[in-house]
Design a protein around this motif. Sequence first.
Motif, PDB file in Angstrom:
ATOM      1  N   ILE A  91       2.713  13.525  10.768  1.00  0.00           N
ATOM      2  CA  ILE A  91       3.720  13.480   9.702  1.00  0.00           C
ATOM      3  C   ILE A  91       4.554  14.761   9.732  1.00  0.00           C
ATOM      4  CG2 ILE A  91       4.076  13.183   7.231  1.00  0.00           C
ATOM      5  CD1 ILE A  91       2.538  10.877   8.252  1.00  0.00           C
ATOM      6  N   TYR A 151      14.256   5.659   7.446  1.00  0.00           N
ATOM      7  CA  TYR A 151      13.213   5.418   6.450  1.00  0.00           C
ATOM      8  C   TYR A 151      13.199   3.950   6.025  1.00  0.00           C
ATOM      9  CZ  TYR A 151      12.855  10.459   6.236  1.00  0.00           C
ATOM     10  OH  TYR A 151      12.674  11.776   6.575  1.00  0.00           O
ATOM     11  N   LEU A 177      11.420   2.175   8.596  1.00  0.00           N
ATOM     12  CA  LEU A 177       9.990   2.400   8.399  1.00  0.00           C
ATOM     13  C   LEU A 177       9.461   1.442   7.325  1.00  0.00           C
ATOM     14  CD1 LEU A 177       8.252   4.584   9.728  1.00  0.00           C
ATOM     15  CD2 LEU A 177       8.501   5.939   7.664  1.00  0.00           C
ATOM     16  N   TYR A 195      13.006  -0.346  -0.986  1.00  0.00           N
ATOM     17  CA  TYR A 195      11.888   0.581  -1.198  1.00  0.00           C
ATOM     18  C   TYR A 195      10.904   0.009  -2.221  1.00  0.00           C
ATOM     19  CZ  TYR A 195      15.359   3.520   1.013  1.00  0.00           C
ATOM     20  OH  TYR A 195      16.297   4.014   1.866  1.00  0.00           O
ATOM     21  N   CYS A 236       6.964  -1.036  -1.635  1.00  0.00           N
ATOM     22  CA  CYS A 236       5.850  -0.528  -2.441  1.00  0.00           C
ATOM     23  C   CYS A 236       5.027  -1.670  -3.012  1.00  0.00           C
ATOM     24  CB  CYS A 236       6.369   0.354  -3.577  1.00  0.00           C
ATOM     25  SG  CYS A 236       6.921   1.950  -2.997  1.00  0.00           S
ATOM     26  N   LEU A 239       2.962  -2.945  -0.282  1.00  0.00           N
ATOM     27  CA  LEU A 239       1.883  -2.011   0.031  1.00  0.00           C
ATOM     28  C   LEU A 239       0.780  -2.093  -1.014  1.00  0.00           C
ATOM     29  CD1 LEU A 239       3.727   1.178   1.234  1.00  0.00           C
ATOM     30  CD2 LEU A 239       1.955  -0.051   2.452  1.00  0.00           C
ATOM     31  N   ALA A 240       1.168  -2.405  -2.237  1.00  0.00           N
ATOM     32  CA  ALA A 240       0.170  -2.483  -3.295  1.00  0.00           C
ATOM     33  C   ALA A 240      -0.682  -3.729  -3.140  1.00  0.00           C
ATOM     34  CB  ALA A 240       0.880  -2.493  -4.646  1.00  0.00           C
ATOM     35  N   ILE A 294       4.904  13.723   0.356  1.00  0.00           N
ATOM     36  CA  ILE A 294       6.270  13.948   0.834  1.00  0.00           C
ATOM     37  C   ILE A 294       7.234  13.708  -0.312  1.00  0.00           C
ATOM     38  CG2 ILE A 294       8.005  13.018   2.463  1.00  0.00           C
ATOM     39  CD1 ILE A 294       6.158  12.990   4.549  1.00  0.00           C
ATOM     40  N   LEU A 346      -1.506   3.752  -6.323  1.00  0.00           N
ATOM     41  CA  LEU A 346      -1.532   2.833  -5.192  1.00  0.00           C
ATOM     42  C   LEU A 346      -2.460   3.348  -4.088  1.00  0.00           C
ATOM     43  CD1 LEU A 346       2.209   1.729  -4.888  1.00  0.00           C
ATOM     44  CD2 LEU A 346       0.313   0.521  -5.937  1.00  0.00           C
ATOM     45  N   SER A 368      -2.828   1.927  -0.445  1.00  0.00           N
ATOM     46  CA  SER A 368      -1.562   2.052   0.282  1.00  0.00           C
ATOM     47  C   SER A 368      -1.358   3.518   0.672  1.00  0.00           C
ATOM     48  CB  SER A 368      -0.377   1.564  -0.533  1.00  0.00           C
ATOM     49  OG  SER A 368      -0.752   1.216  -1.822  1.00  0.00           O
ATOM     50  N   HIS A 369      -0.746   3.705   1.827  1.00  0.00           N
ATOM     51  CA  HIS A 369      -0.637   5.055   2.368  1.00  0.00           C
ATOM     52  C   HIS A 369       0.305   5.919   1.537  1.00  0.00           C
ATOM     53  CE1 HIS A 369      -0.593   8.226   5.237  1.00  0.00           C
ATOM     54  NE2 HIS A 369      -1.441   7.570   6.011  1.00  0.00           N
ATOM     55  N   VAL A 400       1.815   8.678   2.107  1.00  0.00           N
ATOM     56  CA  VAL A 400       3.010   9.198   2.770  1.00  0.00           C
ATOM     57  C   VAL A 400       4.149   8.192   2.635  1.00  0.00           C
ATOM     58  CG1 VAL A 400       4.004   9.758   5.011  1.00  0.00           C
ATOM     59  CG2 VAL A 400       1.780  10.669   4.375  1.00  0.00           C
ATOM     60  N   ILE A 401       3.834   6.928   2.912  1.00  0.00           N
ATOM     61  CA  ILE A 401       4.887   5.922   2.884  1.00  0.00           C
ATOM     62  C   ILE A 401       5.366   5.676   1.457  1.00  0.00           C
ATOM     63  CG2 ILE A 401       5.435   3.528   3.427  1.00  0.00           C
ATOM     64  CD1 ILE A 401       3.577   3.794   5.806  1.00  0.00           C
ATOM     65  N   THR A 402       4.431   5.557   0.508  1.00  0.00           N
ATOM     66  CA  THR A 402       4.883   5.278  -0.865  1.00  0.00           C
ATOM     67  C   THR A 402       5.681   6.451  -1.439  1.00  0.00           C
ATOM     68  OG1 THR A 402       2.652   5.866  -1.547  1.00  0.00           O
ATOM     69  CG2 THR A 402       3.209   3.557  -1.577  1.00  0.00           C
ATOM     70  N   ILE A 447       7.560   8.543   0.203  1.00  0.00           N
ATOM     71  CA  ILE A 447       8.910   8.496   0.794  1.00  0.00           C
ATOM     72  C   ILE A 447       9.750   7.455   0.056  1.00  0.00           C
ATOM     73  CG2 ILE A 447      10.248   7.827   2.825  1.00  0.00           C
ATOM     74  CD1 ILE A 447       8.092   8.964   4.576  1.00  0.00           C
ATOM     75  N   MET A 448       9.148   6.274  -0.144  1.00  0.00           N
ATOM     76  CA  MET A 448       9.875   5.207  -0.843  1.00  0.00           C
ATOM     77  C   MET A 448      10.289   5.694  -2.236  1.00  0.00           C
ATOM     78  SD  MET A 448       9.786   2.766   1.336  1.00  0.00           S
ATOM     79  CE  MET A 448       9.353   3.454   2.905  1.00  0.00           C
ATOM     80  N   PHE A 449       9.395   6.416  -2.893  1.00  0.00           N
ATOM     81  CA  PHE A 449       9.703   6.863  -4.255  1.00  0.00           C
ATOM     82  C   PHE A 449      10.786   7.932  -4.286  1.00  0.00           C
ATOM     83  CE2 PHE A 449       7.384   5.164  -7.893  1.00  0.00           C
ATOM     84  CZ  PHE A 449       6.818   4.075  -7.257  1.00  0.00           C
TER      85      PHE A 449
END
Lengths: 323, 367
Positions: free
Chosen positions: A92, A241, A244, A295, A299, A302-303, B86, B137, B143-144, B146-148, B150-152
């Motif tokens: 990272i 992003y 990603l 985004y 999320c 992902l949840a 992040i 999360l 949920s990872h 790092v990814i969440t 960044i999204m936030f």
Amino acid sequence: MDYYDIFISVLSSTIRLSIPLIFTALAGLFSERAGIFDIGLEGKMLGSAFAAACIAYLTGSAWLGLGAGIVCSVALSLVHGFASITNRGNQIVSGVAINFFIAGITIVLGQAWFGQGGRTPQLSAEARFAPIILPGADAARGIPILGPLYANVISGNNILTYLAFLAVPFSWWVLYRTRFGLRLRAVGENPGAVDTAGISVAWLRYRAVMCAGILCGFAGTYLAIAQSAAFIKDMSAGKGYIALAALVFAKWKPVPVMFACLLFGFLDALANFMQGKQVPLIGEVPVQVFQALPYILTCILLAGFIGVATPPKAGGVPYTKER
Amino acid sequence: MSTASVPLPNWINYGLIPLLNLIVAFLISGFVVWLIGESPLGALSLLIEGAFGSGEGIGFTLYYATSFIFTGLSVAVAIHAGLFNIGSEGQAYVGGLGCALVALALDRYVPWYVTMPIAVVGAGLFGAAWAFIPAFLQAKRGSHIVITTIMFNYIAAALMVYLLVHVLIVPGKMAPETRTFLDGGQLPKLGWVMSIFGSKLGAAPFNVSFIIALLAAWFVWILIWRTKLGFEMRTLGVSSTAAEYAGIPYARIVIIAMLLSGALAGMMALNPVMGSSARLQVEFVGGAGFVGIAVSLMGRNHPLGIIFAAILFGILYQGGDWISFEMPNITREMILVIQGLVILFAGALEYMFRPAMVHLYQQFKRA
């Protein structure tokens, strides 16, 4: 403008906006399937856009521009590989470093070389990838429903657009139908097993990040010399992003990656289209809603509320032989 | 034998190796300067002159450093619990909303020293709230982070632009920003600190939030090394399986660590919002959340190291402005280049020099 025309115009801008996402998300797919997280997609895209624009301007050749974009992006991938594979550094952190470095260096060099505030000079038509008119596009225009779809959405794109859509089945074939792909996926799940089989984990992962570099090179080149006619500072604007996010959204699978990118591209196109327009019953929807939607959707995914997205097991973990 | 397990004395681990990483980053930056056709040594002397040459320069350096202390601490607290946050950028952005709402509500009724503690709490709460969902999360749904996070960051950016353009904007004005806070919502500058050293602060926005930042650093030190919670966080950071066997509740510690991290990031907003511009503006964070990553890495996640690293980055930002002013060929974005290199060498390549160091150290001990 009738509704069908609007639909066609939103659809064609959806395609345009999805292409860099598709290339970049596929790049992330190769890297992450091999167990290397890649936050640096954004930087690689931006760096290759700059390199492509510079070389295309200097040589007047779009193809040399593409070559430069790929070389730049692969070089950055190798730095990422050196840090995260050879030196077992934090993947990272390495990606974040690449993003910073590129965000700065493209503007510093752009300003020093061309003196236009970080832009590169406007490219001539030969130095860009021009739209390709498919046979019969003009004749088809008159046919109802399918005609405009063929003439305005399927035809009239540049070669990189068609390559992006070819890259999807090709990536699927490489990952699922070749020995290299099988090993690449294995190294992302269980590098120890791959190592025991006598295959070099490091070399496999290096090849995976190089694949990612090549694909990001296409994405950046598309931005600078196909979609636009110059490099503009920060022109990737978070697309790395979004890619990603699309990759996560597609649960690390090639064909869903394409659809996720098309969905996010569509949201982007819709945001542009809806600006200042009224929606019946709701009124004007703020543009920021569409901007945030990819985004937020990611999320929610992902949840685990729309199926579970399981990342490759060994993702983000440097491989140590002794353990 | 792997050199990673050979113990090295602290002065090498925390002094020499970071210094070496920094020097390499600077050498490469110098090479870029040379490539552009300017003198690297000239740029370096301009950097130092800009950062230390006047009271105003020092004031700006410390002003930038204040923000970086907060975001550096934010990143470090999460790292101690094994979480890579992040999202400090977005948490600071939303924290700005909390602090601005307090300032807007109170500035006409009470003096700044009443507003300030409430604004600290407001900024911290909003920042923590923004970190809560990614934390939840991670803790409960796997949920990872790092990814969440960044999204936030991006969701925060969209949310704040929306609020500033449609809700908080002063009616009739074009700029997406709130009204200017009255005196009760502004933090006083620390001109008197400068006058102790016989120089003047000038226009530099160096303000009281620097003291809050130092207090926050002290608080983090106590928390991490002197409390049970800190011990549990560090255990989790070293090994989540060991923590689980020791009966440390994973979900609870993850959430608490991220709330603290978000709160620290949120408090960063005091400095630019109430200390400098006295209004909430679009993109006021300006990347400080990401600088926090570099600061935390440079400072080896220790509050004292973070203070030094934050001042170093303050020097880079202020000195970088000065360079771009005096050498128009080198733009301000050179800072991003140096920052990227520092993150690369101090963070991702931190072990690159270690084998050589171990080798040298063993030779040195034998001799």
